[in-house]
Design a protein around this motif. Structure first.
Motif, PDB file in Angstrom:
ATOM      1  N   MET A 291     -11.743  -1.986   3.572  1.00  0.00           N
ATOM      2  CA  MET A 291     -10.486  -2.672   3.285  1.00  0.00           C
ATOM      3  C   MET A 291      -9.317  -1.713   3.449  1.00  0.00           C
ATOM      4  SD  MET A 291     -11.666  -4.641  -0.176  1.00  0.00           S
ATOM      5  CE  MET A 291     -13.140  -5.653  -0.207  1.00  0.00           C
ATOM      6  N   LYS A 292      -8.123  -2.286   3.586  1.00  0.00           N
ATOM      7  CA  LYS A 292      -6.897  -1.506   3.671  1.00  0.00           C
ATOM      8  C   LYS A 292      -5.961  -1.894   2.537  1.00  0.00           C
ATOM      9  CE  LYS A 292      -6.854  -0.496   8.625  1.00  0.00           C
ATOM     10  NZ  LYS A 292      -6.027  -0.503   9.861  1.00  0.00           N
ATOM     11  N   ILE A 293      -5.134  -0.936   2.144  1.00  0.00           N
ATOM     12  CA  ILE A 293      -4.181  -1.163   1.060  1.00  0.00           C
ATOM     13  C   ILE A 293      -2.812  -0.655   1.498  1.00  0.00           C
ATOM     14  CG2 ILE A 293      -4.704   1.061  -0.043  1.00  0.00           C
ATOM     15  CD1 ILE A 293      -4.167  -0.237  -2.729  1.00  0.00           C
ATOM     16  N   TYR A 294      -1.765  -1.334   1.067  1.00  0.00           N
ATOM     17  CA  TYR A 294      -0.407  -0.924   1.424  1.00  0.00           C
ATOM     18  C   TYR A 294      -0.020   0.334   0.648  1.00  0.00           C
ATOM     19  CZ  TYR A 294       0.074  -5.547   3.533  1.00  0.00           C
ATOM     20  OH  TYR A 294      -0.098  -6.662   4.308  1.00  0.00           O
ATOM     21  N   ARG A 295       0.729   1.178   1.306  1.00  0.00           N
ATOM     22  CA  ARG A 295       1.262   2.374   0.652  1.00  0.00           C
ATOM     23  C   ARG A 295       2.502   2.014  -0.170  1.00  0.00           C
ATOM     24  NH1 ARG A 295      -0.158   7.585   2.504  1.00  0.00           N
ATOM     25  NH2 ARG A 295      -1.473   7.616   4.376  1.00  0.00           N
ATOM     26  N   SER A 296       2.705   2.740  -1.244  1.00  0.00           N
ATOM     27  CA  SER A 296       3.931   2.559  -2.018  1.00  0.00           C
ATOM     28  C   SER A 296       5.127   3.126  -1.273  1.00  0.00           C
ATOM     29  CB  SER A 296       3.800   3.232  -3.389  1.00  0.00           C
ATOM     30  OG  SER A 296       2.757   2.657  -4.125  1.00  0.00           O
ATOM     31  N   ARG A 297       4.908   4.236  -0.591  1.00  0.00           N
ATOM     32  CA  ARG A 297       6.011   4.870   0.149  1.00  0.00           C
ATOM     33  C   ARG A 297       5.424   5.696   1.280  1.00  0.00           C
ATOM     34  NH1 ARG A 297       8.735   9.874  -0.231  1.00  0.00           N
ATOM     35  NH2 ARG A 297      10.898   9.772   0.520  1.00  0.00           N
ATOM     36  N   GLU A 298       5.950   5.472   2.471  1.00  0.00           N
ATOM     37  CA  GLU A 298       5.538   6.253   3.617  1.00  0.00           C
ATOM     38  C   GLU A 298       6.305   7.572   3.655  1.00  0.00           C
ATOM     39  OE1 GLU A 298       3.131   5.591   5.551  1.00  0.00           O
ATOM     40  OE2 GLU A 298       2.724   3.493   5.043  1.00  0.00           O
ATOM     41  N   VAL A 299       5.769   8.525   4.396  1.00  0.00           N
ATOM     42  CA  VAL A 299       6.436   9.824   4.532  1.00  0.00           C
ATOM     43  C   VAL A 299       7.776   9.621   5.237  1.00  0.00           C
ATOM     44  CG1 VAL A 299       6.275  12.137   5.521  1.00  0.00           C
ATOM     45  CG2 VAL A 299       4.226  11.010   4.609  1.00  0.00           C
ATOM     46  N   GLY A 300       8.864  10.122   4.626  1.00  0.00           N
ATOM     47  CA  GLY A 300      10.189   9.996   5.200  1.00  0.00           C
ATOM     48  C   GLY A 300      10.896   8.694   4.877  1.00  0.00           C
ATOM     49  N   GLN A 301      10.252   7.793   4.152  1.00  0.00           N
ATOM     50  CA  GLN A 301      10.877   6.510   3.812  1.00  0.00           C
ATOM     51  C   GLN A 301      11.924   6.709   2.728  1.00  0.00           C
ATOM     52  OE1 GLN A 301       8.092   3.535   2.538  1.00  0.00           O
ATOM     53  NE2 GLN A 301       9.671   2.022   2.071  1.00  0.00           N
ATOM     54  N   SER A 302      13.046   5.990   2.809  1.00  0.00           N
ATOM     55  CA  SER A 302      14.105   6.120   1.804  1.00  0.00           C
ATOM     56  C   SER A 302      13.641   5.541   0.470  1.00  0.00           C
ATOM     57  CB  SER A 302      15.376   5.394   2.278  1.00  0.00           C
ATOM     58  OG  SER A 302      15.152   3.999   2.347  1.00  0.00           O
ATOM     59  N   TYR A 303      14.208   6.085  -0.594  1.00  0.00           N
ATOM     60  CA  TYR A 303      13.823   5.632  -1.927  1.00  0.00           C
ATOM     61  C   TYR A 303      14.317   4.218  -2.215  1.00  0.00           C
ATOM     62  CZ  TYR A 303      12.388  10.423  -2.938  1.00  0.00           C
ATOM     63  OH  TYR A 303      11.756  11.633  -2.909  1.00  0.00           O
ATOM     64  N   VAL A 304      15.389   3.808  -1.556  1.00  0.00           N
ATOM     65  CA  VAL A 304      15.919   2.459  -1.784  1.00  0.00           C
ATOM     66  C   VAL A 304      14.926   1.415  -1.285  1.00  0.00           C
ATOM     67  CG1 VAL A 304      17.782   0.858  -1.251  1.00  0.00           C
ATOM     68  CG2 VAL A 304      18.296   3.285  -1.666  1.00  0.00           C
ATOM     69  N   THR A 305      14.457   1.587  -0.071  1.00  0.00           N
ATOM     70  CA  THR A 305      13.499   0.616   0.487  1.00  0.00           C
ATOM     71  C   THR A 305      12.116   0.763  -0.129  1.00  0.00           C
ATOM     72  OG1 THR A 305      12.992   2.145   2.315  1.00  0.00           O
ATOM     73  CG2 THR A 305      14.743   0.523   2.666  1.00  0.00           C
ATOM     74  N   SER A 306      11.839   1.929  -0.716  1.00  0.00           N
ATOM     75  CA  SER A 306      10.508   2.126  -1.311  1.00  0.00           C
ATOM     76  C   SER A 306      10.314   1.298  -2.576  1.00  0.00           C
ATOM     77  CB  SER A 306      10.289   3.612  -1.630  1.00  0.00           C
ATOM     78  OG  SER A 306      11.193   4.053  -2.632  1.00  0.00           O
ATOM     79  N   VAL A 307      11.410   0.815  -3.175  1.00  0.00           N
ATOM     80  CA  VAL A 307      11.272  -0.040  -4.367  1.00  0.00           C
ATOM     81  C   VAL A 307      10.517  -1.315  -4.006  1.00  0.00           C
ATOM     82  CG1 VAL A 307      12.523  -1.364  -6.100  1.00  0.00           C
ATOM     83  CG2 VAL A 307      13.354   0.900  -5.421  1.00  0.00           C
ATOM     84  N   TRP A 308      10.914  -1.953  -2.912  1.00  0.00           N
ATOM     85  CA  TRP A 308      10.261  -3.184  -2.491  1.00  0.00           C
ATOM     86  C   TRP A 308       8.822  -2.922  -2.049  1.00  0.00           C
ATOM     87  CZ3 TRP A 308       9.649  -8.088  -2.649  1.00  0.00           C
ATOM     88  CH2 TRP A 308       8.964  -8.761  -1.646  1.00  0.00           C
TER      89      TRP A 308
END
Length: 301
Positions: A186-203
């Protein structure tokens, strides 16, 4: 005894039996007063004068004010009692929750009871950067018949880990039918990708938590094996909450990466400090001295 009467429905005979000597009728016509005076000769019937009527009115208003004050006090005490009851219920719920959490923490890490199942559904959390290689090396020394079925989970953007897990299962499976029945990927979504902004990481964090919850409800593993990838944090936290709520008791085994010599990874630090992991293993003696609840097992690679 002198009695003021302002209601025509008042039972006059009842007043007479009570020993009333003088009856003052407030606001009644004079003809009615004369009639009652003839019927009840023992009682002096009279209408109040203007001053007496004013006195009666003021007394009545004072009594009305007293009744309003009493009703206000009653409402106040009633509201206070309701708020106090709600507060006590909240405090009781918090105390019970704390007791349950302490109970779970106390029993975490205890051996499986006698008569437990001969096999345990196992969730294996994989990760990039060497985590998958270390985990597969650990799995190679485990009894496959005891830890089955096995559920492999990797991040949705990690394309290599699940392929390695497939190859590992192909190499250890004796029969194709057994292989398919004993392992799932199975695969699971990451909470935050490397280099992703903290604003978009909330969603993305909210989406990842919901997805992790759905996976845990679907799998409901008895054993969780992880060694440091960030994707293990929401899964382990949900597993701990399931234990607190009595939904499912999952034993969490965390093996810190061999690359961690002097300090724990962020995932390991959180699981250690929050006492979420049932058993915590390190591969260097320096870490065991720094974190005494951890178990030193030497290098597993």
């Amino acid at each position: 005894m002198c009695l003021l009467v302002s209601d025509v429905s008042t039972d006059v005979s009842y007043l007479f039996l009570k020993g009333t000597e003088e009856l003052i009728l407030f606001g009644f016509p004079e003809a009615l007063c004369i009639y009652l005076g003839k019927e009840l000769a023992a009682i002096v019937i009279k209408q109040p004068k203007r001053s007496e009527a004013t006195l009666f009115s003021s007394v009545w208003e004072e009594k009305s004010d007293i009744w309003i004050m009493e009703e206000g006090c009653s409402c106040f005490y009633s509201k206070m009692g309701t708020k106090l009851s709600i507060g006590l219920l909240i405090v009781l719920a918090i105390v019970l929750l704390m007791v349950r959490v302490l109970y779970v923490v106390y029993w975490c890490g205890k051996p499986f009871p006698k008569g437990a199942s001969q096999s345990f559904s196992t969730l294996v959390v994989l990760g990039s950067g060497g985590h998958t290689a270390e985990m597969l090396s650990l799995l190679s020394v485990l009894r496959k018949d005891r830890f089955t079925p096995r559920f492999y989970i990797a991040a949705a953007t990690d394309n290599m880990s699940l392929q390695k897990a497939h190859s590992f299962e192909d190499s250890v499976a004796e029969k194709p039918v057994v292989k398919e029945a004993s392992s799932q990927f199975m695969k699971i979504y990451r909470s935050r990708e490397v280099g992703q902004s903290y604003v978009t990481s909330v969603w993305t964090t909210i989406v990842a938590i919901v997805h992790a919850l759905w996976l845990m409800i679907r799998i409901r593993p008895q054993v969780i094996l992880c060694n440091g990838p960030g994707t293990c944090i929401p899964l382990c936290v949900i597993a701990f909450l399931f234990k607190v709520m009595g939904i499912r008791w999952s034993s969490i085994f965390y093996v810190e990466s061999v690359a961690r010599v002097k300090k724990l990874s962020l995932s390991g630090f959180l699981l250690y400090k929050l006492r979420i992991a049932d058993q915590f293993f390190v591969q260097w003696p320096q870490l065991q001295k720094k974190y005494p609840r951890a178990h030193y097992v030497g290098c597993l690679m």
